[in-house]
Design a protein around this motif. Sequence first.
Motif, PDB file in Angstrom:
ATOM      1  N   PRO A  10       0.816  -1.211   0.000  1.00 46.13           N
ATOM      2  CA  PRO A  10       0.000   0.000   0.000  1.00 46.13           C
ATOM      3  C   PRO A  10       0.859   1.273   0.000  1.00 46.13           C
ATOM      4  N   ASN A  11       2.058   1.193   0.572  1.00 45.53           N
ATOM      5  CA  ASN A  11       2.943   2.367   0.580  1.00 45.53           C
ATOM      6  C   ASN A  11       3.292   2.782  -0.850  1.00 45.53           C
ATOM      7  N   PHE A  12       3.528   1.805  -1.714  1.00 43.85           N
ATOM      8  CA  PHE A  12       3.809   2.094  -3.121  1.00 43.85           C
ATOM      9  C   PHE A  12       2.650   2.881  -3.734  1.00 43.85           C
ATOM     10  N   GLU A  13       1.423   2.404  -3.510  1.00 43.37           N
ATOM     11  CA  GLU A  13       0.248   3.060  -4.083  1.00 43.37           C
ATOM     12  C   GLU A  13       0.064   4.467  -3.519  1.00 43.37           C
ATOM     13  N   VAL A  14       0.254   4.626  -2.200  1.00 45.12           N
ATOM     14  CA  VAL A  14       0.111   5.942  -1.570  1.00 45.12           C
ATOM     15  C   VAL A  14       1.131   6.924  -2.138  1.00 45.12           C
ATOM     16  N   ILE A  15       2.385   6.501  -2.237  1.00 45.86           N
ATOM     17  CA  ILE A  15       3.444   7.396  -2.715  1.00 45.86           C
ATOM     18  C   ILE A  15       3.254   7.711  -4.192  1.00 45.86           C
ATOM     19  N   ALA A  21      -0.474  13.483  -7.774  1.00 49.23           N
ATOM     20  CA  ALA A  21      -1.329  14.598  -7.365  1.00 49.23           C
ATOM     21  C   ALA A  21      -0.538  15.849  -6.973  1.00 49.23           C
ATOM     22  N   ASN A  22       0.754  15.674  -6.704  1.00 50.83           N
ATOM     23  CA  ASN A  22       1.586  16.792  -6.232  1.00 50.83           C
ATOM     24  C   ASN A  22       2.873  16.883  -7.043  1.00 50.83           C
ATOM     25  N   PRO A  23       2.785  17.321  -8.300  1.00 47.98           N
ATOM     26  CA  PRO A  23       3.968  17.359  -9.155  1.00 47.98           C
ATOM     27  C   PRO A  23       5.051  18.329  -8.676  1.00 47.98           C
ATOM     28  N   GLY A  24       4.704  19.226  -7.769  1.00 49.27           N
ATOM     29  CA  GLY A  24       5.693  20.174  -7.250  1.00 49.27           C
ATOM     30  C   GLY A  24       6.461  19.669  -6.048  1.00 49.27           C
ATOM     31  N   THR A  25       6.319  18.380  -5.727  1.00 45.55           N
ATOM     32  CA  THR A  25       7.026  17.804  -4.583  1.00 45.55           C
ATOM     33  C   THR A  25       8.528  18.052  -4.735  1.00 45.55           C
ATOM     34  N   GLN A  26       9.147  18.552  -3.672  1.00 44.86           N
ATOM     35  CA  GLN A  26      10.565  18.919  -3.710  1.00 44.86           C
ATOM     36  C   GLN A  26      11.505  17.791  -3.285  1.00 44.86           C
ATOM     37  N   GLY A  27      10.988  16.796  -2.596  1.00 45.86           N
ATOM     38  CA  GLY A  27      11.835  15.696  -2.148  1.00 45.86           C
ATOM     39  C   GLY A  27      11.046  14.701  -1.315  1.00 45.86           C
ATOM     40  N   ILE A  28      11.625  13.527  -1.139  1.00 50.53           N
ATOM     41  CA  ILE A  28      11.010  12.469  -0.332  1.00 50.53           C
ATOM     42  C   ILE A  28      12.054  12.000   0.671  1.00 50.53           C
ATOM     43  N   VAL A  29      11.655  11.930   1.945  1.00 49.17           N
ATOM     44  CA  VAL A  29      12.492  11.381   3.004  1.00 49.17           C
ATOM     45  C   VAL A  29      11.683  10.267   3.651  1.00 49.17           C
ATOM     46  N   THR A  30      12.226   9.063   3.686  1.00 48.99           N
ATOM     47  CA  THR A  30      11.509   7.936   4.279  1.00 48.99           C
ATOM     48  C   THR A  30      12.320   7.349   5.417  1.00 48.99           C
ATOM     49  N   TRP A  31      11.656   6.534   6.233  1.00 46.01           N
ATOM     50  CA  TRP A  31      12.305   6.023   7.434  1.00 46.01           C
ATOM     51  C   TRP A  31      12.878   4.624   7.285  1.00 46.01           C
ATOM     52  N   ASP A  32      12.521   3.871   6.294  1.00 49.28           N
ATOM     53  CA  ASP A  32      12.962   2.482   6.219  1.00 49.28           C
ATOM     54  C   ASP A  32      12.658   1.955   4.823  1.00 49.28           C
ATOM     55  N   THR A  33      13.068   0.729   4.542  1.00 48.90           N
ATOM     56  CA  THR A  33      12.768   0.138   3.242  1.00 48.90           C
ATOM     57  C   THR A  33      11.289  -0.168   3.077  1.00 48.90           C
ATOM     58  N   THR A  34      10.512  -0.185   4.172  1.00 49.95           N
ATOM     59  CA  THR A  34       9.072  -0.408   4.042  1.00 49.95           C
ATOM     60  C   THR A  34       8.389   0.758   3.337  1.00 49.95           C
TER      61      THR A  34
END
Length: 128
Positions: A10-15, A21-34
């Motif tokens: 589900p994380n794949f689908e959410v991201i 929906a947010n093409p202006g996203t400046q970056g992604i920071v995640t906490w783990d491989t999940t």
Amino acid sequence: MALPGLDPAPNFEVIKTYLAANPGTQGIVTWDTTSGTPAAQAKADASSDVPLVMWNLDQTVIEGVKDGNVQLSLTQQPFLQTFYGVISAYIKVKFGFIDPPVIDPGTLMVTADNVDEVEALFEAGYAG
């Protein structure tokens, strides 16, 4: 939309949905491989060039660092993460010693500059 959790599917689908929906996203920071691995897959699926920084390793992350899809991941030596904790608990219980200082369990920043070396360590079980 569901919030990300410990299940990568589900994380794949959410991201992926969020990036669309947010093409202006400046970056992604995640906490783990999940969440980091699904983020790398969602970025690749969307042909997005938004920077991705994460924690931990798996083969998807290693390939992502190699191809530029993941800019940085932090990793540690799994053995050291548990070894010092077990030894410290034993000494505390058996001898009553004070708690040991915080010990860095081999934290390493994985980038394009060192990913080949880290991949060899990952395959040997020393980085994870």
